[in-house]
Design an enzyme around this catalytic site. Structure first.
Site, PDB file in Angstrom:
ATOM      1  N   THR A 132       0.762  -1.228   0.059  1.00 19.39           N
ATOM      2  CA  THR A 132       0.152  -0.076   0.051  1.00 19.39           C
ATOM      3  C   THR A 132       0.777   1.468  -0.124  1.00 19.39           C
ATOM      4  O   THR A 132       2.055   1.207   0.635  1.00 19.39           O
ATOM      5  CB  THR A 132      -0.615   0.117   1.272  1.00 19.39           C
ATOM      6  OG1 THR A 132      -1.405   1.402   1.379  1.00 19.39           O
ATOM      7  CG2 THR A 132      -0.103  -0.213   2.508  1.00 19.39           C
ATOM      8  N   ASP A 133       0.348   2.416  -0.241  1.00 23.31           N
ATOM      9  CA  ASP A 133       0.929   3.607  -0.420  1.00 23.31           C
ATOM     10  C   ASP A 133       1.042   4.206   0.920  1.00 23.31           C
ATOM     11  O   ASP A 133       2.008   5.147   1.347  1.00 23.31           O
ATOM     12  CB  ASP A 133       0.449   4.878  -1.450  1.00 23.31           C
ATOM     13  CG  ASP A 133      -1.042   4.953  -1.043  1.00 23.31           C
ATOM     14  OD1 ASP A 133      -1.682   4.250  -0.182  1.00 23.31           O
ATOM     15  OD2 ASP A 133      -1.801   5.641  -1.776  1.00 23.31           O
ATOM     16  N   GLU A 134       0.574   3.758   1.924  1.00 20.38           N
ATOM     17  CA  GLU A 134       0.293   4.159   3.356  1.00 20.38           C
ATOM     18  C   GLU A 134       1.705   4.080   4.030  1.00 20.38           C
ATOM     19  O   GLU A 134       1.899   4.510   4.904  1.00 20.38           O
ATOM     20  CB  GLU A 134      -0.849   3.493   4.039  1.00 20.38           C
ATOM     21  CG  GLU A 134      -2.255   3.791   3.588  1.00 20.38           C
ATOM     22  CD  GLU A 134      -3.343   3.756   4.488  1.00 20.38           C
ATOM     23  OE1 GLU A 134      -3.294   3.930   5.645  1.00 20.38           O
ATOM     24  OE2 GLU A 134      -4.354   3.400   3.777  1.00 20.38           O
ATOM     25  N   TYR A 182      -1.848  -0.091  11.045  1.00 23.16           N
ATOM     26  CA  TYR A 182      -2.044  -1.054   9.860  1.00 23.16           C
ATOM     27  C   TYR A 182      -0.791  -0.709   8.862  1.00 23.16           C
ATOM     28  O   TYR A 182      -0.147  -1.613   8.467  1.00 23.16           O
ATOM     29  CB  TYR A 182      -3.273  -0.498   9.213  1.00 23.16           C
ATOM     30  CG  TYR A 182      -3.432  -0.873   7.727  1.00 23.16           C
ATOM     31  CD1 TYR A 182      -3.311  -2.185   7.071  1.00 23.16           C
ATOM     32  CD2 TYR A 182      -3.452   0.359   6.591  1.00 23.16           C
ATOM     33  CE1 TYR A 182      -3.150  -2.269   5.780  1.00 23.16           C
ATOM     34  CE2 TYR A 182      -3.360  -0.045   5.279  1.00 23.16           C
ATOM     35  CZ  TYR A 182      -3.380  -1.097   5.048  1.00 23.16           C
ATOM     36  OH  TYR A 182      -3.027  -1.500   3.566  1.00 23.16           O
ATOM     37  N   LYS A 187       2.168  -3.197   7.377  1.00 20.96           N
ATOM     38  CA  LYS A 187       2.491  -3.581   5.834  1.00 20.96           C
ATOM     39  C   LYS A 187       3.943  -3.090   5.674  1.00 20.96           C
ATOM     40  O   LYS A 187       4.484  -3.942   4.950  1.00 20.96           O
ATOM     41  CB  LYS A 187       1.451  -2.547   5.061  1.00 20.96           C
ATOM     42  CG  LYS A 187       0.011  -3.128   5.142  1.00 20.96           C
ATOM     43  CD  LYS A 187      -0.073  -4.431   4.584  1.00 20.96           C
ATOM     44  CE  LYS A 187      -0.037  -4.559   3.092  1.00 20.96           C
ATOM     45  NZ  LYS A 187      -0.344  -5.766   2.554  1.00 20.96           N
TER      46      LYS A 187
END
Length: 321
Positions: free
Chosen positions: A124-126, A148, A152
């Site tokens: 994810t870009d997060e 979260y 990741k």
């Protein structure tokens, strides 16, 4: 080609399985899914009897099962993850288990069964954290701001270490915010759509100025497909559509499609650690020949039409939660 897809009953995974079976009629897929609250077998009801599709219920943290299934496949694509930021803030234990220990279990299984041609991990870009200016590149430092995102990022770093230490054939994709059919209605777009279809308000965090790039799920599936077939081992590929919108503007666009006015917006207290902006430099994925096909407006119309035409799918979920 025989693919092991983990987390294939989830939102992106189920769309990807359908994409692969439609595009490559000679490919075979094993779908390993634990069927947690967001893993819904209804998402693949239309293809469950396909001769090239096999479903196995199980956990990616199960060493014996992971080894058995990886031995039977050529490629592994890992969608399995706990993904909802709000849930990770309330209790992060399952996020650490699945997104870190689960990834470790898969990596160890790949290491033991060294015939595997590729382990493609969906991230994810997060993991980059909030980017106030410019765009995140694959070489940027990871600065996750939620449990979260941190889980990741930890999984990504484990994968990087197994490439460097054991020369495992791995690739990571990091995508922008996905939306489209079959997305669990706790995420912002399906939550707002289904609330508005029920005559309820759309709960908008904070001042509504947080900004995201919105990627229609079919575009992400095509990008993952491209990376699977053309990506460089050890590489990382950002996947975004360039559909950047502040949350308030996104909300207004959904309201417009559903013929609702701004009185249907309900401002709610912002969540802790809410990243202000994500933006991705996707030149590496573009260099492989991929480009998004869906504008935000086109993707939203298709998504709204799907939720409008499939109330039996989402009403059951919302009633249970």
């Amino acid at each position: 080609m025989k693919l092991l897809i983990t987390g294939g009953c989830g939102f992106i995974g189920s769309n990807f399985i359908r994409h692969i079976l439609r595009k490559y009629p000679d490919y075979k897929i094993i779908n390993l899914d634990k069927l947690t609250y967001a893993g819904n077998p209804e998402n693949l009801r239309d293809i469950e009897k396909d001769n090239n599709y096999t479903f196995v219920q199980g956990d990616i943290c199960d060493n014996l099962l992971a080894n058995k299934l990886i031995r039977a496949c050529d490629y592994l694509v890992n969608f399995a993850a706990c993904t909802h930021v709000d849930r990770s803030i309330k209790d992060s234990k399952e996020f650490i288990k699945t997104n870190v220990l689960g990834v470790h279990t898969l990596l160890e299984a790949v290491r033991r069964n060294n015939h595997l041609k590729l382990f493609l991990h969906i991230s994810t870009d997060e993991v980059y954290g909030s980017v106030l200016k410019g765009k995140s590149k694959e070489t940027d430092n990871l600065k996750p701001n939620s449990p979260y995102a941190a889980s990741k990022a930890a999984g990504d770093l484990l994968i990087r270490s197994y490439y460097a230490t054991y020369n495992l054939p791995v690739i990571i994709t990091r995508s922008a915010n996905n939306f489209g059919p079959f997305q669990y209605p706790e995420k912002v777009i399906p939550l707002f759509i289904t609330n508005l279809l029920e005559g309820k308000k759309a709960p908008l965090y904070g001042d509504g100025l947080n900004e995201r790039d919105w990627l229609f799920v079919d575009d992400n599936c095509q990008a993952i497909d491209t990376v699977l077939h053309k990506g460089k081992t050890g590489g990382i590929y950002n996947i975004g559509a360039g559909n950047s919108k502040k949350n308030i503007k996104l909300t207004e666009k959904i309201l417009e499609f559903l013929n609702k006015d701004k009185s249907f917006i309900k401002y709610v207290a912002d969540r802790p650690g809410h990243d202000r902006r994500y933006a991705l430099d996707c030149s590496q994925a573009r260099n492989l020949g991929w480009k998004p096909a869906y504008s935000l407006s086109r993707g939203l119309k298709l998504t709204i039409d799907w939720y409008r035409n499939n109330p039996q799918w989402w009403k059951k979920i919302k009633k249970e939660n």
